[in-house]
Design a protein around this motif. Structure first.
Motif, mmCIF file in Angstrom:
data_model
loop_
_atom_site.group_PDB
_atom_site.id
_atom_site.type_symbol
_atom_site.label_atom_id
_atom_site.label_comp_id
_atom_site.label_asym_id
_atom_site.label_seq_id
_atom_site.Cartn_x
_atom_site.Cartn_y
_atom_site.Cartn_z
ATOM 1 N N LYS A 233 35.562 26.043 37.902
ATOM 2 C CA LYS A 233 35.065 27.091 37.008
ATOM 3 C C LYS A 233 34.718 28.354 37.797
ATOM 4 N N PHE A 234 34.263 28.156 39.025
ATOM 5 C CA PHE A 234 33.983 29.300 39.894
ATOM 6 C C PHE A 234 35.263 30.095 40.159
ATOM 7 N N LEU A 235 36.359 29.401 40.473
ATOM 8 C CA LEU A 235 37.630 30.086 40.708
ATOM 9 C C LEU A 235 38.070 30.855 39.468
ATOM 10 N N ASN A 236 37.933 30.216 38.317
ATOM 11 C CA ASN A 236 38.300 30.890 37.066
ATOM 12 C C ASN A 236 37.453 32.135 36.850
ATOM 13 N N TYR A 237 36.156 32.002 37.120
ATOM 14 C CA TYR A 237 35.250 33.128 36.899
ATOM 15 C C TYR A 237 35.597 34.291 37.819
ATOM 16 N N MET A 238 35.855 33.992 39.088
ATOM 17 C CA MET A 238 36.156 35.061 40.034
ATOM 18 C C MET A 238 37.497 35.719 39.725
ATOM 19 N N ASP A 239 38.429 34.969 39.146
ATOM 20 C CA ASP A 239 39.690 35.573 38.716
ATOM 21 C C ASP A 239 39.468 36.496 37.516
ATOM 22 N N ASP A 240 38.564 36.085 36.627
ATOM 23 C CA ASP A 240 38.288 36.884 35.427
ATOM 24 C C ASP A 240 37.360 38.063 35.708
ATOM 25 N N HIS A 241 36.575 37.966 36.792
ATOM 26 C CA HIS A 241 35.626 39.029 37.146
ATOM 27 C C HIS A 241 35.834 39.411 38.617
ATOM 28 N N PRO A 242 36.982 39.989 38.941
ATOM 29 C CA PRO A 242 37.287 40.298 40.342
ATOM 30 C C PRO A 242 36.356 41.356 40.922
ATOM 31 N N ILE A 243 36.080 41.219 42.208
ATOM 32 C CA ILE A 243 35.306 42.227 42.928
ATOM 33 C C ILE A 243 36.284 43.307 43.378
ATOM 34 N N MET A 244 36.010 44.543 42.975
ATOM 35 C CA MET A 244 36.974 45.616 43.186
ATOM 36 C C MET A 244 36.335 46.801 43.903
ATOM 37 N N ARG A 245 37.186 47.666 44.395
ATOM 38 C CA ARG A 245 36.751 48.892 45.074
ATOM 39 C C ARG A 245 37.665 50.035 44.653
ATOM 40 N N GLU A 246 37.219 51.259 44.917
ATOM 41 C CA GLU A 246 38.029 52.418 44.575
ATOM 42 C C GLU A 246 39.218 52.521 45.529
ATOM 43 N N VAL A 247 40.335 52.976 45.011
ATOM 44 C CA VAL A 247 41.557 53.034 45.819
ATOM 45 C C VAL A 247 41.419 54.028 46.963
ATOM 46 N N ILE A 248 42.198 53.776 48.000
ATOM 47 C CA ILE A 248 42.258 54.671 49.152
ATOM 48 C C ILE A 248 43.673 55.225 49.237
ATOM 49 N N GLY A 249 43.806 56.524 49.136
ATOM 50 C CA GLY A 249 45.121 57.146 49.235
ATOM 51 C C GLY A 249 46.046 56.706 48.119
#
Length: 309
Positions: A233-249
């Motif tokens: 369930k942790f894997l599913n959650y992290m796929d559904d709520h990815p940790i993201m950052r602003e793009v570079i270039g």
């Protein structure tokens, strides 16, 4: 989405009524020293805590590495006493020293042997995980009928002698009941192995070669029963709520992972762009420890095969 744009973000992710914490720090990357500490740590904590830390490392990724760093942390152990004969020869030489020297020399030998074995085990882990991910890929490609027949054949091959003995000793009714229990037990074990390999394949599809560096993801070391009960369930959650950052270039042009537009800004997975340095880390440590370009080349061929989840 959980944004990792701040200089330091403490992410608390709730799943199954529990919280996991991931600390994402901008511009912080893993190093050779991180790897050395990782393979020398004793995983004595709760599985969930270990999984959290290992998952954080997958997101963080490795920075640019140098041969100097490899030498600093693995140099003394890449050519250490790995064979039984080498260990015996070292011990024999120490036997001839005065007793004070023997004690000090054996302390050093014990440390060197343990560290050498851990360095060797790192390579075994990389190769083992590569084989198991391939197995998961091939297994996924087969139809259910084939899988059932294969599992039954494996059961007969492994338990054939015992089956024959029990059939001769038991009544037909008792034998039938016993066989059903044994067959179910075998299928359950097979199923757990398949699940653990699928988890490894899933992580590899998402993060790439860095997954091979951590025994925590090795199905032979931490099978389904040696993960937290909420890991899937942790894997599913992290796929559904990815940790993201602003793009570079212009990295979006070449990135095929998660991309989101929010308030006029573009975000990608926090681990986007880590693949190149992660691959260098794996290939570099394999080359440094094994001194074998055939082994390195085999892993390079594995990298070329794109895995989808």
């Amino acid at each position: 989405m959980i944004s990792g744009n701040a200089r330091s973000v403490l992410c608390q992710v709730k799943y199954c009524h529990k919280y996991i914490t991931l600390k994402i720090v901008d511009n912080k990357v893993l190093t050779v020293n991180s790897l050395w500490k990782s393979i020398n740590r004793d995983a004595l904590r709760d599985h969930r805590l270990e999984e959290n830390d290992s998952y954080w490392e997958l997101i963080t990724g490795y920075g640019t590495l140098t041969v100097r760093e490899f030498k600093a942390h693995f140099g003394d152990f890449a050519g250490g006493p790995t064979s039984f004969q080498e260990q015996v020869n070292c011990d024999k030489r120490i036997d001839k020293c005065p007793i004070d020297g023997r004690i000090e020399s054996r302390d050093k030998l014990i440390y060197k042997m343990n560290s050498t074995h851990r360095a060797q085990n790192l390579i075994h882990n990389i190769l083992s995980m590569m084989v198991q991910i391939k197995q998961a890929i091939n297994w996924r490609e087969k139809e259910l009928e084939w899988k059932t027949a294969y599992t039954n054949q494996r059961f007969n091959d492994k338990c054939g002698a015992k089956i024959a003995d029990m059939k001769a000793l038991m009544s037909p009714t008792d034998y039938k009941e016993w066989l059903e229990v044994e067959h179910k037990r075998f299928k359950d074990l097979q199923g757990k192995a398949i699940t653990a390999r699928n988890w490894a394949m899933r992580l590899y599809a998402k993060f790439g070669l860095i997954v091979l560096l951590d025994p925590r993801w090795n199905p032979e070391v931490y099978g389904k029963s040696n993960h937290s009960d909420t890991f899937a369930k942790f894997l599913n959650y992290m796929d559904d709520h990815p940790i993201m950052r602003e793009v570079i270039g212009n990295e979006v042009a070449e990135y095929d992972g998660n991309i989101e537009e929010i308030d006029g800004k573009t975000f990608v997975d926090h681990h986007a762009g880590n693949e190149r340095e992660n691959n260098k880390m794996v290939l570099g440590i394999v080359r440094f420890i094994t001194k074998d370009e055939d082994v390195v080349g085999h892993i390079k061929e594995f990298i070329k095969k794109k895995v989808e989840w």
